[in-house]
Design a protein around this motif. Structure first.
Motif, short mmCIF file in Angstrom:
data_model
loop_
_atom_site.label_atom_id
_atom_site.label_comp_id
_atom_site.label_asym_id
_atom_site.label_seq_id
_atom_site.Cartn_x
_atom_site.Cartn_y
_atom_site.Cartn_z
N MET A 203 62.51 53.33 -8.51
CA MET A 203 61.82 53.91 -9.65
C MET A 203 60.38 53.45 -9.71
O MET A 203 59.47 54.22 -10.02
N TRP A 204 60.14 52.17 -9.38
CA TRP A 204 58.78 51.65 -9.48
C TRP A 204 57.88 52.19 -8.36
O TRP A 204 56.67 52.22 -8.51
N ASN A 205 58.47 52.64 -7.26
CA ASN A 205 57.67 53.32 -6.24
C ASN A 205 57.10 54.61 -6.81
O ASN A 205 55.89 54.87 -6.75
N GLU A 206 57.95 55.43 -7.38
CA GLU A 206 57.52 56.73 -7.92
C GLU A 206 56.51 56.55 -9.04
O GLU A 206 55.49 57.24 -9.09
N LYS A 207 56.78 55.60 -9.95
CA LYS A 207 55.91 55.44 -11.11
C LYS A 207 54.57 54.81 -10.74
O LYS A 207 53.54 55.17 -11.31
N THR A 208 54.58 53.88 -9.80
CA THR A 208 53.32 53.26 -9.39
C THR A 208 52.44 54.27 -8.66
O THR A 208 51.23 54.35 -8.93
N LEU A 209 53.02 55.05 -7.77
CA LEU A 209 52.23 56.06 -7.07
C LEU A 209 51.68 57.10 -8.04
O LEU A 209 50.52 57.53 -7.91
N ALA A 210 52.48 57.49 -9.02
CA ALA A 210 52.01 58.45 -10.01
C ALA A 210 50.87 57.87 -10.84
O ALA A 210 49.88 58.55 -11.14
N TYR A 211 50.99 56.58 -11.21
CA TYR A 211 49.94 55.92 -11.98
C TYR A 211 48.65 55.85 -11.19
O TYR A 211 47.56 56.14 -11.71
N VAL A 212 48.73 55.45 -9.93
CA VAL A 212 47.54 55.34 -9.09
C VAL A 212 46.91 56.71 -8.89
O VAL A 212 45.68 56.86 -8.96
N LYS A 213 47.72 57.72 -8.66
CA LYS A 213 47.20 59.08 -8.43
C LYS A 213 46.43 59.58 -9.64
O LYS A 213 45.39 60.23 -9.51
N GLU A 214 46.91 59.25 -10.84
CA GLU A 214 46.25 59.71 -12.06
C GLU A 214 45.01 58.89 -12.39
O GLU A 214 43.99 59.45 -12.82
N ASN A 215 45.09 57.58 -12.20
CA ASN A 215 44.03 56.70 -12.68
C ASN A 215 43.07 56.22 -11.58
O ASN A 215 41.91 55.90 -11.87
N TYR A 216 43.54 56.14 -10.35
CA TYR A 216 42.71 55.67 -9.23
C TYR A 216 42.95 56.57 -8.02
O TYR A 216 43.45 56.11 -6.98
N PRO A 217 42.62 57.85 -8.12
CA PRO A 217 42.95 58.79 -7.04
C PRO A 217 42.36 58.39 -5.69
O PRO A 217 42.95 58.71 -4.65
N HIS A 218 41.23 57.68 -5.70
CA HIS A 218 40.63 57.27 -4.43
C HIS A 218 41.46 56.21 -3.71
O HIS A 218 41.24 55.95 -2.51
N LEU A 219 42.43 55.59 -4.42
CA LEU A 219 43.29 54.57 -3.82
C LEU A 219 44.67 55.11 -3.45
O LEU A 219 45.48 54.37 -2.87
N TYR A 220 44.93 56.36 -3.76
CA TYR A 220 46.29 56.89 -3.62
C TYR A 220 46.79 56.81 -2.17
O TYR A 220 47.92 56.38 -1.92
N GLN A 221 45.97 57.20 -1.23
CA GLN A 221 46.39 57.17 0.17
C GLN A 221 46.71 55.74 0.61
O GLN A 221 47.67 55.50 1.35
N GLN A 222 45.91 54.79 0.15
CA GLN A 222 46.15 53.38 0.48
C GLN A 222 47.51 52.92 -0.06
O GLN A 222 48.26 52.23 0.65
N TYR A 223 47.85 53.34 -1.27
CA TYR A 223 49.13 52.93 -1.86
C TYR A 223 50.31 53.64 -1.19
O TYR A 223 51.38 53.05 -1.03
N GLU A 224 50.11 54.88 -0.79
CA GLU A 224 51.16 55.56 -0.02
C GLU A 224 51.45 54.80 1.28
O GLU A 224 52.61 54.66 1.68
N GLU A 225 50.39 54.30 1.92
CA GLU A 225 50.55 53.55 3.16
C GLU A 225 51.26 52.23 2.90
O GLU A 225 52.14 51.81 3.68
N ILE A 226 50.92 51.56 1.82
CA ILE A 226 51.60 50.31 1.47
C ILE A 226 53.09 50.56 1.22
O ILE A 226 53.95 49.80 1.68
N ALA A 227 53.39 51.64 0.50
CA ALA A 227 54.79 51.97 0.23
C ALA A 227 55.54 52.29 1.52
O ALA A 227 56.70 51.87 1.70
N ARG A 228 54.89 53.01 2.42
CA ARG A 228 55.56 53.45 3.65
C ARG A 228 55.79 52.30 4.62
O ARG A 228 56.86 52.19 5.23
N THR A 229 54.79 51.43 4.77
CA THR A 229 54.86 50.39 5.80
C THR A 229 55.24 49.02 5.26
O THR A 229 55.69 48.15 6.02
N GLY A 230 55.02 48.79 3.96
CA GLY A 230 55.22 47.46 3.40
C GLY A 230 54.08 46.51 3.70
O GLY A 230 54.14 45.33 3.32
N GLU A 231 53.04 47.00 4.38
CA GLU A 231 51.91 46.15 4.74
C GLU A 231 50.79 46.29 3.71
O GLU A 231 50.43 47.39 3.31
N ASP A 232 50.25 45.16 3.30
CA ASP A 232 49.22 45.12 2.26
C ASP A 232 48.07 44.23 2.75
O ASP A 232 48.09 43.01 2.57
#
Length: 263
Positions: A203-232
């Motif tokens: 649930m926190w994957n979906e909600k965090t990505l939605a939050y970033v997309k709405e509030n920090y759209p320039h970071l969305y791709q970075q967060y998708e990559e973190i979610a996909r790979t686990g690398e930060d």
């Protein structure tokens, strides 16, 4: 915000570290998107008040050995906004200190109610540690915009009054949370950090990505990559810089007796 008033069923729980956990309030009025507690529908967006918790504690505390480690704030902030009215945390602290317990107070709400209890927290002979959680998004947003927030002011006031205190930034939000800037605003206070967990299927994957997309759209791709790979990369850079040190920023979360003075 919904407020439920109930009687206490079970006063204490125990964690894996052997600490006794005392919930005075249960729930949260601001559910951050990355928070894993939100899977509990009885916790999210409401506060349950254990109205008889002081009386129950008074009835049971004589059976608890002195210097038992007791933690307040496991699944509910002991200084949530309604504590100003109910004063249940203050009542519990009085009893715990009178009976010489070792108390940890974990506070996450950005208000100054805890300063009301400075007389208890600074009394001679008390053994108490305060953990201030600094990652709530309202705190981070205001800090990023103004360079301060009441939570920082409260933490510094506690430190200046001699209270044993640390702060947590958990999780670190890359591009949003500036850990070193936050630490600089908390002079002399250890700051413990933890990595963001937004693994797919949660649930926190979906909600965090939605939050970033709405509030920090320039970071969305970075967060998708973190979610996909686990690398930060940002967290790893902090870990490489500070892991194993005795300085202010620490790459583990605090437990009792693990917060020495900053070297």
């Amino acid at each position: 915000m919904k407020i439920n008033k109930v009687k206490t069923k079970e006063l204490f729980h125990k964690n894996q570290a052997g600490e006794w956990l005392l919930n005075i309030y249960y729930g949260c009025d601001l559910v951050c998107p990355y928070c894993y507690w939100q899977v509990d529908e009885e916790w999210a967006n409401q506060i349950t008040v254990y109205t008889d918790v002081v009386e129950r504690l008074a009835a049971e505390i004589d059976n608890i050995p002195k210097h038992t480690k007791i933690s307040l704030g496991w699944k509910g902030n002991p200084y949530t906004s309604i504590e100003r009215e109910y004063e249940l945390t203050r009542g519990c602290l009085k009893l715990l200190f009178e009976h010489e317990m070792d108390v940890t107070v974990s506070a996450s709400r950005g208000n100054d109610i805890i300063l009301r209890d400075l007389d208890l927290l600074t009394a001679p002979g008390v053994h108490v540690m305060v953990i201030m959680e600094m990652t709530r998004l309202d705190i981070v947003k205001e800090f990023n915009e103004t360079g301060t927030h009441v939570a920082f002011e409260v933490a510094n006031t506690l430190k200046q009054n001699g209270v044993n205190i640390c702060a947590t930034v958990s999780p670190v939000m890359p591009g949003i949370t500036d850990v070193e800037k936050m630490a600089a605003a908390l002079p002399g206070i250890p700051v413990h950090i933890a990595k963001l967990d937004i693994r797919p299927g949660t649930m926190w994957n979906e909600k965090t990505l939605a939050y970033v997309k709405e509030n920090y759209p320039h970071l969305y791709q970075q967060y998708e990559e973190i979610a996909r790979t686990g690398e930060d990369p940002y967290f790893e850079s902090l870990k490489e810089k500070y892991e194993g040190g005795s300085g202010q920023i620490r790459t583990y979360l605090p437990f009792w007796d693990e917060i020495p003075e900053i070297g």
